[in-house]
Design a protein around this motif. Structure first.
Motif, PDB file in Angstrom:
ATOM      1  N   LYS A   4       0.835  -1.206   0.000  1.00  0.00           N
ATOM      2  CA  LYS A   4       0.000   0.000   0.000  1.00  0.00           C
ATOM      3  C   LYS A   4       0.865   1.249   0.000  1.00  0.00           C
ATOM      4  N   GLN A   5       1.850   1.285   0.878  1.00  0.00           N
ATOM      5  CA  GLN A   5       2.719   2.457   0.950  1.00  0.00           C
ATOM      6  C   GLN A   5       3.539   2.612  -0.318  1.00  0.00           C
ATOM      7  N   SER A   6       4.058   1.492  -0.823  1.00  0.00           N
ATOM      8  CA  SER A   6       4.906   1.537  -2.006  1.00  0.00           C
ATOM      9  C   SER A   6       4.125   1.986  -3.238  1.00  0.00           C
ATOM     10  N   SER A   7       2.925   1.462  -3.407  1.00  0.00           N
ATOM     11  CA  SER A   7       2.154   1.771  -4.616  1.00  0.00           C
ATOM     12  C   SER A   7       1.691   3.222  -4.660  1.00  0.00           C
ATOM     13  N   SER A   8       1.648   3.874  -3.496  1.00  0.00           N
ATOM     14  CA  SER A   8       1.221   5.277  -3.473  1.00  0.00           C
ATOM     15  C   SER A   8       2.391   6.236  -3.716  1.00  0.00           C
ATOM     16  N   ALA A   9       3.626   5.729  -3.684  1.00  0.00           N
ATOM     17  CA  ALA A   9       4.794   6.585  -3.887  1.00  0.00           C
ATOM     18  C   ALA A   9       4.954   6.917  -5.370  1.00  0.00           C
ATOM     19  N   GLN A  10       5.088   8.194  -5.675  1.00  0.00           N
ATOM     20  CA  GLN A  10       5.217   8.627  -7.064  1.00  0.00           C
ATOM     21  C   GLN A  10       6.667   8.768  -7.519  1.00  0.00           C
ATOM     22  N   ASP A  11       7.609   8.720  -6.563  1.00  0.00           N
ATOM     23  CA  ASP A  11       9.019   8.780  -6.909  1.00  0.00           C
ATOM     24  C   ASP A  11       9.813   8.070  -5.817  1.00  0.00           C
ATOM     25  N   PHE A  12      11.115   7.921  -6.038  1.00  0.00           N
ATOM     26  CA  PHE A  12      11.943   7.175  -5.102  1.00  0.00           C
ATOM     27  C   PHE A  12      12.058   7.892  -3.761  1.00  0.00           C
ATOM     28  N   GLU A  50      10.873   7.884   2.009  1.00  0.00           N
ATOM     29  CA  GLU A  50      10.244   8.540   3.160  1.00  0.00           C
ATOM     30  C   GLU A  50       9.320   7.566   3.898  1.00  0.00           C
ATOM     31  N   GLY A  51       8.621   6.728   3.156  1.00  0.00           N
ATOM     32  CA  GLY A  51       7.771   5.729   3.790  1.00  0.00           C
ATOM     33  C   GLY A  51       8.573   4.757   4.639  1.00  0.00           C
ATOM     34  N   TYR A  52       9.709   4.301   4.098  1.00  0.00           N
ATOM     35  CA  TYR A  52      10.583   3.409   4.874  1.00  0.00           C
ATOM     36  C   TYR A  52      11.152   4.147   6.091  1.00  0.00           C
ATOM     37  N   LEU A  53      11.479   5.427   5.914  1.00  0.00           N
ATOM     38  CA  LEU A  53      12.034   6.202   7.019  1.00  0.00           C
ATOM     39  C   LEU A  53      11.053   6.285   8.184  1.00  0.00           C
ATOM     40  N   GLN A  54       9.805   6.550   7.893  1.00  0.00           N
ATOM     41  CA  GLN A  54       8.813   6.665   8.960  1.00  0.00           C
ATOM     42  C   GLN A  54       8.627   5.332   9.688  1.00  0.00           C
ATOM     43  N   ARG A  55       8.684   4.244   8.969  1.00  0.00           N
ATOM     44  CA  ARG A  55       8.592   2.932   9.610  1.00  0.00           C
ATOM     45  C   ARG A  55       9.801   2.669  10.489  1.00  0.00           C
ATOM     46  N   MET A  56      10.969   3.090  10.035  1.00  0.00           N
ATOM     47  CA  MET A  56      12.180   2.890  10.820  1.00  0.00           C
ATOM     48  C   MET A  56      12.181   3.756  12.075  1.00  0.00           C
ATOM     49  N   LEU A  57      11.734   5.011  11.947  1.00  0.00           N
ATOM     50  CA  LEU A  57      11.672   5.895  13.102  1.00  0.00           C
ATOM     51  C   LEU A  57      10.691   5.380  14.153  1.00  0.00           C
ATOM     52  N   ALA A  58       9.675   4.661  13.713  1.00  0.00           N
ATOM     53  CA  ALA A  58       8.736   4.072  14.669  1.00  0.00           C
ATOM     54  C   ALA A  58       9.404   2.973  15.494  1.00  0.00           C
ATOM     55  N   SER A  96      21.400  -5.126  -2.900  1.00  0.00           N
ATOM     56  CA  SER A  96      20.843  -4.771  -4.207  1.00  0.00           C
ATOM     57  C   SER A  96      19.982  -3.512  -4.055  1.00  0.00           C
ATOM     58  N   LEU A  97      18.734  -3.528  -4.515  1.00  0.00           N
ATOM     59  CA  LEU A  97      17.890  -2.350  -4.381  1.00  0.00           C
ATOM     60  C   LEU A  97      17.675  -1.996  -2.913  1.00  0.00           C
ATOM     61  N   GLY A  98      17.647  -3.006  -2.051  1.00  0.00           N
ATOM     62  CA  GLY A  98      17.534  -2.736  -0.622  1.00  0.00           C
ATOM     63  C   GLY A  98      18.701  -1.911  -0.106  1.00  0.00           C
ATOM     64  N   GLY A  99      19.884  -2.105  -0.709  1.00  0.00           N
ATOM     65  CA  GLY A  99      21.026  -1.296  -0.345  1.00  0.00           C
ATOM     66  C   GLY A  99      20.855   0.153  -0.760  1.00  0.00           C
ATOM     67  N   ASN A 100      20.227   0.364  -1.900  1.00  0.00           N
ATOM     68  CA  ASN A 100      19.964   1.735  -2.347  1.00  0.00           C
ATOM     69  C   ASN A 100      18.962   2.424  -1.424  1.00  0.00           C
ATOM     70  N   VAL A 101      17.978   1.680  -0.954  1.00  0.00           N
ATOM     71  CA  VAL A 101      17.044   2.240   0.027  1.00  0.00           C
ATOM     72  C   VAL A 101      17.802   2.574   1.314  1.00  0.00           C
ATOM     73  N   ALA A 102      18.670   1.652   1.764  1.00  0.00           N
ATOM     74  CA  ALA A 102      19.448   1.890   2.985  1.00  0.00           C
ATOM     75  C   ALA A 102      20.344   3.114   2.836  1.00  0.00           C
ATOM     76  N   GLN A 103      20.981   3.260   1.665  1.00  0.00           N
ATOM     77  CA  GLN A 103      21.856   4.412   1.447  1.00  0.00           C
ATOM     78  C   GLN A 103      21.056   5.714   1.457  1.00  0.00           C
ATOM     79  N   ALA A 104      19.895   5.697   0.838  1.00  0.00           N
ATOM     80  CA  ALA A 104      19.047   6.896   0.820  1.00  0.00           C
ATOM     81  C   ALA A 104      18.553   7.226   2.226  1.00  0.00           C
ATOM     82  N   LEU A 105      18.256   6.198   3.006  1.00  0.00           N
ATOM     83  CA  LEU A 105      17.853   6.418   4.398  1.00  0.00           C
ATOM     84  C   LEU A 105      18.999   7.039   5.188  1.00  0.00           C
TER      85      LEU A 105
END
Length: 224
Positions: free
Chosen positions: A18-26, A31-39, A52-61
């Motif tokens: 649900k969160q991923s499909s509503s995101a219009q850009d990376f 930001e969605g992953y960030l809010q989950r992590m901050l929780a 892989s792509l998870g690493g790119n998410v981690a780097q952006a976080l």
């Protein structure tokens, strides 16, 4: 990984459809992953790991956390590369997403297999995706592909903290190398560890044990 780092509590962030499909850009996706992590942990120091792509998410976080003034004690990337490194590469397609999901199962011998056979493998008994059903698997794969596409259209932000890069040495020649990270990292705080495996093989027992042992040493050093 938890098996090799028993002294730590590890949290895995799985894709939220649900969160991923509503995101219009990376950026929105991150930001969605960030809010989950901050929780889970409101303040640093943070230790982030991604493959892989998870690493790119981690780097952006990590970059986003540093911009917020938070401490990121370690960023560990498993054969992930910045978006700019893929500019000249073919765009990912649906079968690429299916092959990526099969990699979760340790099923990597899929280069010459068509869409139908890939889907059948994902739904066979014992697969963690079998319980999704055909429609659920379709949604999961389509969203995985969309995340890849959003990442390719993004711009990788710099991270000025400690980073270790686990490089798979058996990748094909057209794959990027660790040097592509140079514009995005602090050279004195960045280490590269080469592993005798392919990108997909990083989750095999031996490379995973080597990564776990290296991370354990780094966590011990952080305590000093």
């Amino acid at each position: 990984m938890a098996r090799h780092l028993p002294q730590l509590t590890l949290h895995g962030l799985q894709m939220d459809l649900k969160q991923s499909s509503s995101a219009q850009d990376f950026d929105t996706l991150v930001e969605g992953y960030l809010q989950r992590m901050l929780a889970l942990q409101a303040h640093g120091p943070y230790h982030l790991l991604g493959w892989s792509l998870g690493g790119n998410v981690a780097q952006a976080l990590a970059a986003r956390l540093r911009a917020r003034g938070e401490a990121v004690a370690l960023l560990a990337l498993m054969d992930s590369y910045p978006a700019e490194a893929w500019t000249a590469q073919p765009q990912p397609v649906y079968d690429d997403a299916l092959r990526t999901l099969l990699g979760v199962n340790g099923d990597f011998d899929t280069a010459d297999i068509g869409t139908g056979a890939l889907l059948a493998r994902l739904q066979r008994a014992g697969s963690p995706f079998a319980g999704l059903g055909a429609d659920g698997l379709e949604r999961w794969a389509r969203e995985s592909l969309r995340q890849m596409q959003l990442f390719r259209r993004s711009a990788t932000q710099p991270f000025d903290g400690p980073m270790v890069f686990y490089r798979a040495l058996r990748n094909p020649p057209h794959r990027p190398g660790p040097e592509v990270w140079a514009p995005h990292v602090h050279p004195a705080l960045t280490a590269c560890v080469a592993l005798d495996c392919s990108h997909d093989g990083l989750s095999d027992p031996l490379p995973m044990a080597q990564i776990g042992a290296d991370l354990a040493r780094r966590f011990e050093a952080l305590k000093r």
